[in-house]
Design a protein around this motif. Sequence first.
Motif, PDB file in Angstrom:
ATOM      1  N   ARG A  28      14.299  -4.296  -4.378  1.00 42.05           N
ATOM      2  CA  ARG A  28      14.497  -3.652  -5.759  1.00 42.05           C
ATOM      3  C   ARG A  28      14.980  -4.890  -6.722  1.00 42.05           C
ATOM      4  NH1 ARG A  28      12.267  -1.021  -1.952  1.00 42.05           N
ATOM      5  NH2 ARG A  28      13.377   0.868  -2.236  1.00 42.05           N
ATOM      6  N   LYS A  85       0.198  -5.099   9.255  1.00 46.11           N
ATOM      7  CA  LYS A  85       1.314  -4.645   9.528  1.00 46.11           C
ATOM      8  C   LYS A  85       2.384  -4.132  10.034  1.00 46.11           C
ATOM      9  CE  LYS A  85       2.116  -2.634   4.288  1.00 46.11           C
ATOM     10  NZ  LYS A  85       3.085  -0.882   5.240  1.00 46.11           N
ATOM     11  N   THR A 144      -1.849  -1.202   9.614  1.00 46.29           N
ATOM     12  CA  THR A 144      -0.910  -0.236   9.255  1.00 46.29           C
ATOM     13  C   THR A 144      -0.967  -0.441  11.145  1.00 46.29           C
ATOM     14  OG1 THR A 144      -0.413  -0.056   7.375  1.00 46.29           O
ATOM     15  CG2 THR A 144       1.149   1.107   7.971  1.00 46.29           C
ATOM     16  N   SER A 171      -4.008   1.255  -0.450  1.00 44.95           N
ATOM     17  CA  SER A 171      -3.769   2.691   0.679  1.00 44.95           C
ATOM     18  C   SER A 171      -4.605   3.512   1.190  1.00 44.95           C
ATOM     19  CB  SER A 171      -2.854   3.236   0.436  1.00 44.95           C
ATOM     20  OG  SER A 171      -2.504   3.873   1.225  1.00 44.95           O
ATOM     21  N   GLY A 183      12.610  -2.931   1.717  1.00 44.97           N
ATOM     22  CA  GLY A 183      14.221  -3.165   0.460  1.00 44.97           C
ATOM     23  C   GLY A 183      14.534  -3.731  -0.670  1.00 44.97           C
ATOM     24  N   ASP A 216       7.988  -7.324   3.956  1.00 44.19           N
ATOM     25  CA  ASP A 216       8.335  -5.938   3.295  1.00 44.19           C
ATOM     26  C   ASP A 216       9.316  -5.486   3.339  1.00 44.19           C
ATOM     27  OD1 ASP A 216       7.845  -3.430   4.162  1.00 44.19           O
ATOM     28  OD2 ASP A 216       6.012  -3.318   3.222  1.00 44.19           O
ATOM     29  N   PRO A 236       0.961  -1.143  -0.075  1.00 46.38           N
ATOM     30  CA  PRO A 236      -0.215   0.271  -0.411  1.00 46.38           C
ATOM     31  C   PRO A 236       1.405   0.988  -0.193  1.00 46.38           C
ATOM     32  CG  PRO A 236       0.104  -0.646   1.995  1.00 46.38           C
ATOM     33  CD  PRO A 236       0.498  -1.408   1.579  1.00 46.38           C
ATOM     34  N   TYR A 257      -5.467   2.920   7.632  1.00 47.00           N
ATOM     35  CA  TYR A 257      -4.633   3.113   8.759  1.00 47.00           C
ATOM     36  C   TYR A 257      -6.236   3.892   9.917  1.00 47.00           C
ATOM     37  CZ  TYR A 257      -0.074   5.267   6.897  1.00 47.00           C
ATOM     38  OH  TYR A 257       0.614   5.092   5.781  1.00 47.00           O
ATOM     39  N   GLY A 262       0.385   5.724  -0.542  1.00 44.64           N
ATOM     40  CA  GLY A 262      -0.740   6.500   0.018  1.00 44.64           C
ATOM     41  C   GLY A 262      -0.400   7.710  -1.598  1.00 44.64           C
ATOM     42  N   GLY A 308       7.228  -1.963  -2.487  1.00 42.03           N
ATOM     43  CA  GLY A 308       6.531  -0.653  -2.780  1.00 42.03           C
ATOM     44  C   GLY A 308       7.580   0.113  -3.159  1.00 42.03           C
ATOM     45  N   ARG A 309       8.390   1.080  -3.263  1.00 37.34           N
ATOM     46  CA  ARG A 309       9.216   2.254  -3.865  1.00 37.34           C
ATOM     47  C   ARG A 309       9.429   1.867  -5.815  1.00 37.34           C
ATOM     48  NH1 ARG A 309      12.062   5.147   0.695  1.00 37.34           N
ATOM     49  NH2 ARG A 309      11.311   2.815   1.878  1.00 37.34           N
ATOM     50  N   HIS A 344       7.865  -0.344   7.594  1.00 33.77           N
ATOM     51  CA  HIS A 344       7.607   0.546   6.364  1.00 33.77           C
ATOM     52  C   HIS A 344       8.091   1.007   5.698  1.00 33.77           C
ATOM     53  CE1 HIS A 344       3.067   2.970   6.935  1.00 33.77           C
ATOM     54  NE2 HIS A 344       4.290   3.817   5.819  1.00 33.77           N
ATOM     55  N   GLY A 345       9.539   0.291   5.357  1.00 30.82           N
ATOM     56  CA  GLY A 345      10.334   1.057   4.191  1.00 30.82           C
ATOM     57  C   GLY A 345      11.669   2.287   5.389  1.00 30.82           C
ATOM     58  N   GLN A 361      -5.797  -2.056   2.892  1.00 35.35           N
ATOM     59  CA  GLN A 361      -4.940  -1.089   3.544  1.00 35.35           C
ATOM     60  C   GLN A 361      -5.485  -0.056   4.870  1.00 35.35           C
ATOM     61  OE1 GLN A 361      -2.695   2.091   3.880  1.00 35.35           O
ATOM     62  NE2 GLN A 361      -2.240   1.770   5.764  1.00 35.35           N
TER      63      GLN A 361
HETATM   64  C1  FNR Z   1       3.976   3.605   1.729  1.00 38.71           C
HETATM   65  N1  FNR Z   1       3.878   3.062   2.723  1.00 38.71           N
HETATM   66  C2  FNR Z   1       2.359   2.631   3.573  1.00 38.71           C
HETATM   67  N2  FNR Z   1       1.972   1.826   4.239  1.00 38.71           N
HETATM   68  C3  FNR Z   1       1.158   1.575   4.315  1.00 38.71           C
HETATM   69  O1  FNR Z   1       0.715   0.841   4.917  1.00 38.71           O
HETATM   70  N3  FNR Z   1       0.255   2.338   3.985  1.00 38.71           N
HETATM   71  C4  FNR Z   1      -0.048   3.796   3.608  1.00 38.71           C
HETATM   72  O2  FNR Z   1      -0.301   4.275   3.329  1.00 38.71           O
HETATM   73  C5  FNR Z   1       1.485   3.541   2.797  1.00 38.71           C
HETATM   74  N4  FNR Z   1       1.797   5.234   2.278  1.00 38.71           N
HETATM   75  C6  FNR Z   1       3.070   4.426   1.395  1.00 38.71           C
HETATM   76  C7  FNR Z   1       3.320   6.477   0.594  1.00 38.71           C
HETATM   77  C8  FNR Z   1       5.268   6.023   0.246  1.00 38.71           C
HETATM   78  C9  FNR Z   1       5.408   6.928  -0.928  1.00 38.71           C
HETATM   79  C10 FNR Z   1       6.000   4.277   0.225  1.00 38.71           C
HETATM   80  C11 FNR Z   1       7.401   4.824  -0.410  1.00 38.71           C
HETATM   81  C12 FNR Z   1       5.867   3.861   1.270  1.00 38.71           C
HETATM   82  C13 FNR Z   1       4.951   1.496   2.977  1.00 38.71           C
HETATM   83  C14 FNR Z   1       4.886   0.690   2.376  1.00 38.71           C
HETATM   84  O3  FNR Z   1       3.300   0.439   2.417  1.00 38.71           O
HETATM   85  C15 FNR Z   1       6.005  -0.424   2.040  1.00 38.71           C
HETATM   86  O4  FNR Z   1       6.073  -1.161   3.475  1.00 38.71           O
HETATM   87  C16 FNR Z   1       7.243   0.249   2.461  1.00 38.71           C
HETATM   88  O5  FNR Z   1       7.699   1.122   1.289  1.00 38.71           O
HETATM   89  C17 FNR Z   1       8.584  -1.640   2.204  1.00 38.71           C
HETATM   90  O6  FNR Z   1       9.610  -0.900   0.900  1.00 38.71           O
HETATM   91  P1  FNR Z   1      10.573  -0.250  -0.018  1.00 38.71           P
HETATM   92  O7  FNR Z   1       9.769  -1.046  -0.800  1.00 38.71           O
HETATM   93  O8  FNR Z   1       9.352   1.245  -0.651  1.00 38.71           O
HETATM   94  O9  FNR Z   1      11.716  -0.184   0.437  1.00 38.71           O
END
Ligand code: FNR
Length: 393
Positions: A321, A262, A173, A121, A319, A317, A92, A145, A94, A340-341, A286-287, A143
Motif C-alpha cells: 500500500r 503467479k 495464475t 488480465s 498487501g 504481491d 493483473p 487464466y 480483471g 493491485g488494488r 491474490h491479495g 496474464q
Molecule cells: C485481482 N487479481 C487478479 N489476478 C490475476 O492473476 N488475474 C486477474 O484477473 C485478477 N483480477 C483481480 C481483480 C481484482 C478486483 C483484484 C483486487 C485483484 C489479483 C492481483 O493480480 C494481485 O495478486 C492482488 O491484487 C495483489 O494484492 P493487492 O495489491 O491488491 O493487495
Amino acid sequence: EDEVYQRGLQFSRPPFTFKSLDWEGLAMQRMSAESTGYLVGNAGTGETATKNRKAFERWSLVPQRLIETEKLPRLSTQILGHRMPVPFAMAPVGVQRTFNPEGEIAAARAASDQHVPFIMSSASSASVEDVAAANGSGTRWYQLYWPSNKDYDITRSILKRAKDAGFSALFVTLDTYVLGWRPSDMDNGYNPFLRSDRVGVAVGFSDPVFRKQFRERYGNEIEDDQGLAAALWTRTIFPRYSHSWEDLQLLREAWDGPIVLKGIQSVADARKAVEAGVQGIVVSNHGGRQTDGGVSSLGMLPRIVDAVGGDLEVFFDSGIRCGADIAKALALGANMCLVGRPYIYGLVLGGEAGVSHVLKTLAGDLQLTLHLSGIPSSAPEHLGRHRLIREDE
Ligand code: FNR
C-alpha cells in the motif's frame, strides 16, 4: 519521483490525496455496491487479507545516518530482460471497465507514461490489441487464466495474439481455477465474468478459434454473447479442475518467451517451479481474495527466496500500500513487486491521471523512504535483509 515531491512543495494540487491508505475509502464512495464488493472484497472472513497487511508491520527498516550521497536513490532494476526505472509493476486486475468507463485502456496508458510494466488480465474488458495500442512502447506482460487442456487450441490462439501484440512475458495464475468464497460478491449476486459487455473481449469474443469452437460445441445452448461469456468462464477457463506441473510443457510449446507462475505460497512449489524451468514466480495469495485462513504472502517471501532466489526471478504481491511496503519486500529478496488494488483506486478516482498519481506516489514515497534511511539504491547490495529487523523477536 523528484517531481512528486517538488510539486507538493509548490502547492500545485494532486488529483486526490497522497495518503495512500485513504484511497480505498474515497474510491468506495464513488462505486456501486457491486463494484465495491468485487474490488475490496476478500475470501471468507478476510483473515488472509488482514494477515497480508499485518505481516508488513512485523518488519522494520533500520535507518543509517551520515551516509554521504549526492543523488536520490536509484530505483531502477533489471527484470525479465528489461531495464525498468522502478521496481514495481501493475498486477493483473480483471474487468477494469467496472471501475471506470476507460478501464484497461486508461491503466495501460498511465503505465507507459510512468514507465511501469502493465500486466494485462485474461479477464480484461478490452482486447489485447486495444490494450497494446494504448500501452504503445511500454513494457507489457500477459496474464493467463489457463483454459482446460481440451481447449489447447484456444490457449494457443490467445497466446499468439498476445505475442503478436507485443506482450513479452506470460504470467500464469495458478490460484484461481475457481473463484474464491467471496461473501461480498455472493451477497450482491455479482459475477462480473458472466457479463458479456464486460469480459470475454480479451480472451474470447474477438478470438476466432474460440468463437468457432464454442458455437460448434454448445451451439444450441449459446444464443447470444451473454451465453458465450458464461460458457467461456464456466466451461474452459474455470472448469473446476486444475492443471498439473507436467502441463506446463504445453505452455512452453505455445509461448515463446519468459513464463512466470503467479500464486506461489510454498517453498515446495517454488522448488518445483525451478525444476519446471520457468523464469519466475510471483509469491502471491491474490491479495487474500482466494483462500481464507491462508499464510501471509510477505511471511512466506523470505523462506521462498532462501530456497530459490538466484534460480529464477521472484516477484511479490499481496498487501502493498505504500513505498515502505515495497522497500520491505525488496529487502526480503523480491526482485520486483506487483501492486493491485491501489492503482485501481486511482482508476476509480481519476481515470488515467488517477492511475498515474498512484504510480508516482508509490515511486516518490519509496525513493524518499530509502533516502532518509541511508539506503543509496533499491539494488540488493544496498537494500537487503541486513536493513530490516523483526519487531516481534
Ligand atoms: C485481482 N487479481 C487478479 N489476478 C490475476 O492473476 N488475474 C486477474 O484477473 C485478477 N483480477 C483481480 C481483480 C481484482 C478486483 C483484484 C483486487 C485483484 C489479483 C492481483 O493480480 C494481485 O495478486 C492482488 O491484487 C495483489 O494484492 P493487492 O495489491 O491488491 O493487495
